[in-house]
Design a protein around this motif. Sequence first.
Motif, PDB file in Angstrom:
ATOM      1  N   VAL A 165     -77.300   9.401  -4.363  1.00 30.63           N
ATOM      2  CA  VAL A 165     -75.997   8.855  -3.965  1.00 30.63           C
ATOM      3  C   VAL A 165     -75.712   7.495  -4.580  1.00 30.63           C
ATOM      4  O   VAL A 165     -74.582   7.015  -4.538  1.00 30.63           O
ATOM      5  N   GLY A 166     -76.717   6.853  -5.171  1.00 30.51           N
ATOM      6  CA  GLY A 166     -76.509   5.535  -5.751  1.00 30.51           C
ATOM      7  C   GLY A 166     -76.586   4.428  -4.705  1.00 30.51           C
ATOM      8  O   GLY A 166     -77.213   4.575  -3.653  1.00 30.51           O
ATOM      9  N   GLU A 167     -75.941   3.306  -4.987  1.00 28.98           N
ATOM     10  CA  GLU A 167     -76.020   2.142  -4.096  1.00 28.98           C
ATOM     11  C   GLU A 167     -75.246   2.401  -2.804  1.00 28.98           C
ATOM     12  O   GLU A 167     -74.140   2.944  -2.818  1.00 28.98           O
ATOM     13  N   PHE A 168     -75.850   2.012  -1.682  1.00 23.95           N
ATOM     14  CA  PHE A 168     -75.149   2.124  -0.406  1.00 23.95           C
ATOM     15  C   PHE A 168     -75.605   1.023   0.531  1.00 23.95           C
ATOM     16  O   PHE A 168     -76.634   0.373   0.310  1.00 23.95           O
ATOM     17  N   ILE A 169     -74.813   0.783   1.567  1.00 27.87           N
ATOM     18  CA  ILE A 169     -75.091  -0.304   2.500  1.00 27.87           C
ATOM     19  C   ILE A 169     -74.997   0.183   3.937  1.00 27.87           C
ATOM     20  O   ILE A 169     -74.358   1.184   4.236  1.00 27.87           O
ATOM     21  N   ARG A 186     -69.804  -1.540  16.015  1.00 26.86           N
ATOM     22  CA  ARG A 186     -70.179  -0.304  15.339  1.00 26.86           C
ATOM     23  C   ARG A 186     -71.120  -0.569  14.168  1.00 26.86           C
ATOM     24  O   ARG A 186     -71.148  -1.677  13.631  1.00 26.86           O
ATOM     25  N   ARG A 187     -71.867   0.460  13.836  1.00 28.77           N
ATOM     26  CA  ARG A 187     -72.723   0.420  12.641  1.00 28.77           C
ATOM     27  C   ARG A 187     -72.201   1.475  11.677  1.00 28.77           C
ATOM     28  O   ARG A 187     -71.933   2.606  12.061  1.00 28.77           O
ATOM     29  N   ARG A 188     -72.074   1.075  10.416  1.00 34.78           N
ATOM     30  CA  ARG A 188     -71.473   1.955   9.424  1.00 34.78           C
ATOM     31  C   ARG A 188     -72.382   2.157   8.220  1.00 34.78           C
ATOM     32  O   ARG A 188     -73.140   1.257   7.849  1.00 34.78           O
ATOM     33  N   LEU A 189     -72.243   3.332   7.636  1.00 31.89           N
ATOM     34  CA  LEU A 189     -72.908   3.665   6.378  1.00 31.89           C
ATOM     35  C   LEU A 189     -71.824   3.881   5.343  1.00 31.89           C
ATOM     36  O   LEU A 189     -70.914   4.681   5.542  1.00 31.89           O
ATOM     37  N   ARG A 190     -71.924   3.148   4.202  1.00 35.07           N
ATOM     38  CA  ARG A 190     -70.927   3.269   3.139  1.00 35.07           C
ATOM     39  C   ARG A 190     -71.601   3.391   1.796  1.00 35.07           C
ATOM     40  O   ARG A 190     -72.607   2.727   1.528  1.00 35.07           O
ATOM     41  N   PHE A 191     -71.048   4.255   0.927  1.00 29.51           N
ATOM     42  CA  PHE A 191     -71.553   4.453  -0.433  1.00 29.51           C
ATOM     43  C   PHE A 191     -70.639   3.727  -1.416  1.00 29.51           C
ATOM     44  O   PHE A 191     -69.417   3.781  -1.297  1.00 29.51           O
ATOM     45  N   LYS A 192     -71.254   3.107  -2.413  1.00 22.40           N
ATOM     46  CA  LYS A 192     -70.466   2.365  -3.402  1.00 22.40           C
ATOM     47  C   LYS A 192     -69.550   3.280  -4.196  1.00 22.40           C
ATOM     48  O   LYS A 192     -68.445   2.890  -4.582  1.00 22.40           O
ATOM     49  N   LYS A 193     -69.989   4.517  -4.449  1.00 23.14           N
ATOM     50  CA  LYS A 193     -69.172   5.413  -5.270  1.00 23.14           C
ATOM     51  C   LYS A 193     -67.913   5.873  -4.537  1.00 23.14           C
ATOM     52  O   LYS A 193     -66.969   6.338  -5.165  1.00 23.14           O
ATOM     53  N   MET A 194     -67.891   5.762  -3.201  1.00 22.40           N
ATOM     54  CA  MET A 194     -66.702   6.096  -2.402  1.00 22.40           C
ATOM     55  C   MET A 194     -66.510   5.005  -1.353  1.00 22.40           C
ATOM     56  O   MET A 194     -66.649   5.243  -0.152  1.00 22.40           O
ATOM     57  N   PRO A 195     -66.178   3.784  -1.774  1.00 28.41           N
ATOM     58  CA  PRO A 195     -66.232   2.635  -0.856  1.00 28.41           C
ATOM     59  C   PRO A 195     -65.240   2.663   0.287  1.00 28.41           C
ATOM     60  O   PRO A 195     -65.478   2.052   1.320  1.00 28.41           O
ATOM     61  N   ASN A 196     -64.099   3.334   0.110  1.00 33.90           N
ATOM     62  CA  ASN A 196     -63.110   3.362   1.192  1.00 33.90           C
ATOM     63  C   ASN A 196     -63.452   4.363   2.278  1.00 33.90           C
ATOM     64  O   ASN A 196     -62.771   4.435   3.300  1.00 33.90           O
TER      65      ASN A 196
END
Length: 470
Positions: A165-169, A186-196
Motif C-alpha cells: 500500500v505504500g506510505e500510510f499514517i 477518533r483514530r484514523r488510518l490513511r494511505f498516501k496514495k488515496m489521502p482524502n
Amino acid sequence: MSLDTSKIETLTPSQFITFTIPNPITHHCYLRSPLLRVAVLDSPTPISDGNPPSIAGMIVPGHRESDWIFNTESGHFQLLHKFPNISRLILIGNNPQLTSGPAIYIRPPVIVDNEKLEEELKPYVIALHPTECFQDGLPPEPVFLKYEDNTLYRVTIYRTIGPVVGEFIVEDVEVESNSDGNKDFRRRLRFKKMPNLIQTQISIVPSIGGLGDLGLDLVSLRKRNEVEFRADVEVLVQPYLTAMVSGLFLIVSYLDRRIQQGFVPRALCLGVGGGALLSFLNIRLGFRCVGVEIDEYVLRIARMFFGLSDGKGKSIRLIVGDGVELIENVARRRREVETRGDSNVSKDILDGKFDVVMVDLDSSDATKGVSSPPSETVRKTVFQAARSLLFDHGVFVIKVVPCDELFHKKVIQQLKDVFHKVYEIDVGNERNFVLVATVSSIASNDNNNDLYIKMRYAISGAYVDSIKEL
C-alpha cells in the motif's frame, strides 16, 4: 520550482504543476510563509467542444499545508473530483515546512478578512488561466472554492511504509461533536496514495487511572503523559460500515435459528484496514471472522493501534493476500475436490462456508477520485466465487462508490446475473452505496428474535429501513 509558462497556456488532461512564488500578500495572518506554494491541476476529462473551461482557485486551509490532501498529486486529484465541473484547479497556500516531530494540526480561528485575501490573489489565479479564456477579453472573476471538514485537532502518531500500500499514517483526531459537552475522539488510518479517503476510523476513549469522560479536549489530553487511549471497537463510526452490517437484517431469522442450534455465524471480509468491521462483527455480534488484507504491515498496525485481536484460540483469523485472488483460487480448488469426490474439502484454508462475504476494497487510482470496488473486482467469476463460499441462506455485501453511473449499473447487473436478488442501501455520503445480494429467496423475518434485538441495539435502524430491492 520555477514555472514553465508554456505549460499553462492550454488545458492538458491530468497535467499537474507545482511551483513557488514570493509571498505577495500584504498581511500575513494567514498566508505567512516567505514563499507560497502554487499547484495547478487540469481535469483528467477534456471539456466538450464549444464549452468554455471552468477555472477555480482554492486557498489551502491554514496549518494543513503538509497534509497529503494539499501537497501530493493524488490528494489534488481527489480534491478535483469533489468538484466535477472544474477544468483547472489552482491551489495557493503556505510553502510546507519539513519538521522532524509529529505532524500536528489545530484548526485556526475563522478568517474574518477572507474576501480581502481572495481579492489579493485573484490576479495570480487569472494569470494561470489557459489562453482560450482570454479570447473575448478578460475572463470572468475567478471562483474560490473552500475545503471544509469537521476536524478540530489532528496529530500523526505513527507513520510507516507498507510493501504493497505504500506510505500510510495513523492519526488521532478530535472532531466536532453533535452532543452537548461530550468530546469526539477518533483514530484514523490513511494511505498516501488515496489521502482524502479515511481507510479506517474508530472511536477512542481517554482515561487517567481508569477514569473516563475527562471533559478535556485532545490538545489538553496529549499534554498529560498519564493519559491512555482505548480503542472502542464496539461502535461503528463510519456510516458505510453500519450500512454493510445492516445487510444482515435480510437473513437475521436464519442466523438466529442457527445460533439457537449451537452454530456460530461466520463472516469473510475482503479488505481489513484497521479491522473495525471484523472487530464489531466478532465482539458485538458474536461472529467468527476471517479477514483478508493484501499488506501485512497494515495488519500489524491494526493490531497495534485499532484493537484488532487475532491469534491462537481467537475467533478472528487474518490472512495476508489478495482477497479476490484468494476466493477465486479457493472456489476453483473446491470444484476440483468435488469433481474428484474427495472429502478433504473441509481442509481448505477457509475451512467451510460463510453466512456473509463482505467486500470493502477501494480503487488505488487517484485520478478517478474516491471509488470502490476496484474495476478488476467487478467480474462474474469473482461474484460466482464469492457465491460458492456462501451457505444457501447467505448474503454477499459490497461497498460501492461508483466513479460514474455506468460503473454503478455494471456492478448491479453483474450481481443480478449471479445472485438470486440484489438490494441497495443508500449511505447518503458522496455517492456511497452498499449492495446486498442473496443466494436464495428470503423467508419473512421474525423481528422479535434475540439476534434482531441485539443488532437493533448495536446499530442505527435508519439503514435497515432504507433497504430496497433493485
